[in-house]
Design a protein around this motif. Structure first.
Motif, PDB file in Angstrom:
ATOM      1  N   GLY A 257      45.276  58.569  42.735  1.00  0.00           N
ATOM      2  CA  GLY A 257      45.602  59.973  42.917  1.00  0.00           C
ATOM      3  C   GLY A 257      45.963  60.249  44.363  1.00  0.00           C
ATOM      4  N   ASP A 258      46.042  61.527  44.735  1.00  0.00           N
ATOM      5  CA  ASP A 258      46.389  61.892  46.108  1.00  0.00           C
ATOM      6  C   ASP A 258      45.304  61.522  47.118  1.00  0.00           C
ATOM      7  N   SER A 259      44.033  61.612  46.685  1.00  0.00           N
ATOM      8  CA  SER A 259      42.951  61.315  47.631  1.00  0.00           C
ATOM      9  C   SER A 259      41.899  60.378  47.051  1.00  0.00           C
ATOM     10  N   VAL A 260      42.060  59.962  45.780  1.00  0.00           N
ATOM     11  CA  VAL A 260      41.051  59.144  45.114  1.00  0.00           C
ATOM     12  C   VAL A 260      41.702  57.975  44.378  1.00  0.00           C
ATOM     13  N   VAL A 261      41.059  56.802  44.480  1.00  0.00           N
ATOM     14  CA  VAL A 261      41.403  55.640  43.656  1.00  0.00           C
ATOM     15  C   VAL A 261      40.151  55.333  42.847  1.00  0.00           C
ATOM     16  N   THR A 262      40.302  55.205  41.537  1.00  0.00           N
ATOM     17  CA  THR A 262      39.153  54.947  40.692  1.00  0.00           C
ATOM     18  C   THR A 262      39.509  53.946  39.604  1.00  0.00           C
ATOM     19  N   HIS A 263      38.490  53.457  38.906  1.00  0.00           N
ATOM     20  CA  HIS A 263      38.701  52.517  37.811  1.00  0.00           C
ATOM     21  C   HIS A 263      39.298  53.268  36.622  1.00  0.00           C
ATOM     22  N   ALA A 264      40.079  52.579  35.824  1.00  0.00           N
ATOM     23  CA  ALA A 264      40.644  53.150  34.601  1.00  0.00           C
ATOM     24  C   ALA A 264      39.679  52.851  33.460  1.00  0.00           C
ATOM     25  N   GLU A 265      39.079  53.889  32.926  1.00  0.00           N
ATOM     26  CA  GLU A 265      38.109  53.753  31.843  1.00  0.00           C
ATOM     27  C   GLU A 265      38.723  52.975  30.679  1.00  0.00           C
ATOM     28  N   GLY A 266      38.009  51.935  30.229  1.00  0.00           N
ATOM     29  CA  GLY A 266      38.473  51.138  29.089  1.00  0.00           C
ATOM     30  C   GLY A 266      39.465  50.043  29.437  1.00  0.00           C
ATOM     31  N   LYS A 267      40.022  50.060  30.655  1.00  0.00           N
ATOM     32  CA  LYS A 267      40.997  49.032  31.056  1.00  0.00           C
ATOM     33  C   LYS A 267      40.498  48.167  32.209  1.00  0.00           C
ATOM     34  N   PHE A 268      39.639  48.727  33.040  1.00  0.00           N
ATOM     35  CA  PHE A 268      39.069  47.978  34.146  1.00  0.00           C
ATOM     36  C   PHE A 268      38.110  46.926  33.601  1.00  0.00           C
ATOM     37  N   ARG A 269      38.268  45.682  34.058  1.00  0.00           N
ATOM     38  CA  ARG A 269      37.531  44.542  33.514  1.00  0.00           C
ATOM     39  C   ARG A 269      36.232  44.228  34.258  1.00  0.00           C
ATOM     40  N   SER A 270      35.743  45.172  35.028  1.00  0.00           N
ATOM     41  CA  SER A 270      34.430  45.098  35.697  1.00  0.00           C
ATOM     42  C   SER A 270      34.354  44.143  36.872  1.00  0.00           C
ATOM     43  N   GLN A 271      35.432  43.446  37.217  1.00  0.00           N
ATOM     44  CA  GLN A 271      35.396  42.506  38.342  1.00  0.00           C
ATOM     45  C   GLN A 271      36.119  43.099  39.539  1.00  0.00           C
ATOM     46  N   LEU A 272      35.433  43.069  40.679  1.00  0.00           N
ATOM     47  CA  LEU A 272      35.987  43.636  41.892  1.00  0.00           C
ATOM     48  C   LEU A 272      35.466  42.840  43.079  1.00  0.00           C
ATOM     49  N   SER A 273      36.364  42.464  43.989  1.00  0.00           N
ATOM     50  CA  SER A 273      35.923  41.800  45.210  1.00  0.00           C
ATOM     51  C   SER A 273      36.586  42.384  46.452  1.00  0.00           C
ATOM     52  N   LYS A 274      37.649  43.210  46.253  1.00  0.00           N
ATOM     53  CA  LYS A 274      38.323  43.811  47.399  1.00  0.00           C
ATOM     54  C   LYS A 274      39.145  45.006  46.929  1.00  0.00           C
TER      55      LYS A 274
END
Length: 164
Positions: free
Chosen positions: A135-152
């Motif tokens: 978004g304009d000021s927020v980056v967030t996970h996409a519910e149902g599509k994000f695969r729960s893995q994050l390192s950066k």
């Protein structure tokens, strides 16, 4: 007369000393990197840092593993860009993220990217674009599509100016 010349020489030497110190001591308030911990257990945790009036907040909830040390780097460039990068120094996180959100205050997001794992050999694994909502000021996970893995996560925004 000789004492006046000596006094001028002392003042000149002090001035030269201060100039040399200023030339070699970095004074850079436009970037910083700080460590923080992500705690699993499903509870929502937020970590916030700022440079001047520009703020980056990282909110997440995760499961598995133990506390992990992460880093947050903030930068404010001369071309009016504010950046916030969050990463796991070891390259791989053993946490499964239920959710995450990065919010910038004082800047409008122009670029964002996430990685499920990073590697020193440059074999980073990008998140698929449908795993993120930008978004304009927020980056967030996409519910149902994000695969729960994050390192950066890297988020870059254009600094907002008040209009006259």
């Amino acid at each position: 007369m000789a004492s006046q010349i000596n006094l001028c020489a002392v003042h000149a030497a002090i001035l030269v000393m201060f100039m040399l110190i200023a030339a070699f001591v970095p004074v850079d308030a436009s970037s910083k990197t700080v460590p923080f911990n992500i705690k699993p257990g499903g509870t929502v945790n937020t970590f916030t840092e700022s440079i001047e009036q520009y703020v980056c907040s990282f909110t997440s909830a995760s499961q598995g593993g133990t506390n992990e040390e992460w880093m947050m780097s903030l930068g404010l460039s001369d071309d009016e860009m504010f950046s916030c990068t969050l990463w796991r120094p070891q390259g791989v996180s053993y946490l499964l993220f239920n959710q995450f959100k990065v919010e910038l205050k004082g800047a409008k997001i122009k670029y964002a990217n996430g990685y499920s794992q990073t590697a020193p050999a440059g074999q980073d694994v990008l998140l698929k674009q449908d795993e993120l909502i930008i978004g304009d000021s927020v980056v967030t996970h996409a519910e149902g599509k994000f695969r729960s893995q994050l390192s950066k996560l890297t988020v870059v925004g254009l600094v907002k100016h008040d209009e006259l």
